[in-house]
Motif scaffolding. Structure first.
Motif: not given
Length: 109
Positions: A6-34
Motif C-alpha cells: 500500500n502506498r500512502f501520501k502522508v501530509k507534510l508534518g504528519s509523518e511522526a503521527d503516521f509512523e506512531t499509528v503503524w508502530r502502535e497498532r495491533d496488525s493481528h498478523l502474527k497468527t495468520v497462516p501464510g
C-alpha cells in the motif's frame, strides 16, 4: 511468494503521527497462516507529502486473500478511517506474484 503493498501520501508534518499509528497498532498478523513479514518504508518527500509504503510478504496469494476475508483483517483495519486526515487521497494497493527470487544464501551455494 506473494507481496502486497500500500502506498500512502502522508501530509507534510504528519509523518511522526503516521509512523506512531503503524508502530502502535495491533496488525493481528502474527497468527495468520501464510504471513511471512511486514515492513513500513519511508520514501521521498515532495512539496506536499512524504511517500510511505507498507509491504507484507505472504506464502501465497491464496493466503493473502484468505486474510482479507478474516476477522483478523477486520480487527486490524477497524480504525483506519480515523487516520484519513494524515493522508492525501486514498492509499494505493499494489499486489505482486513472485516470478524470480534470489537471496544471499543462494549466492553462497
Amino acid at each position: 511468494m506473494f507481496l502486497a503493498m500500500n502506498r500512502f501520501k502522508v501530509k507534510l508534518g504528519s509523518e511522526a503521527d503516521f509512523e506512531t499509528v503503524w508502530r502502535e497498532r495491533d496488525s493481528h498478523l502474527k497468527t495468520v497462516p501464510g504471513f511471512k513479514t511486514f515492513h513500513l518504508l519511508r520514501g521521498a518527500t515532495k512539496d506536499d507529502h512524504t511517500l510511505y509504503a507498507s509491504h507484507s510478504q505472504w506464502a501465497s496469494r491464496a493466503d493473502f486473500e484468505a486474510w482479507t476475508r478474516s476477522e483478523a483483517f477486520r480487527k486490524a483495519h477497524g480504525s483506519t478511517g480515523a487516520n484519513k486526515p494524515l493522508y492525501l487521497g486514498h492509499p494505493e494497493v499494489e499486489l505482486f506474484d513472485s516470478v524470480l527470487a534470489q537471496s544471499v544464501e543462494d549466492q553462497a551455494a
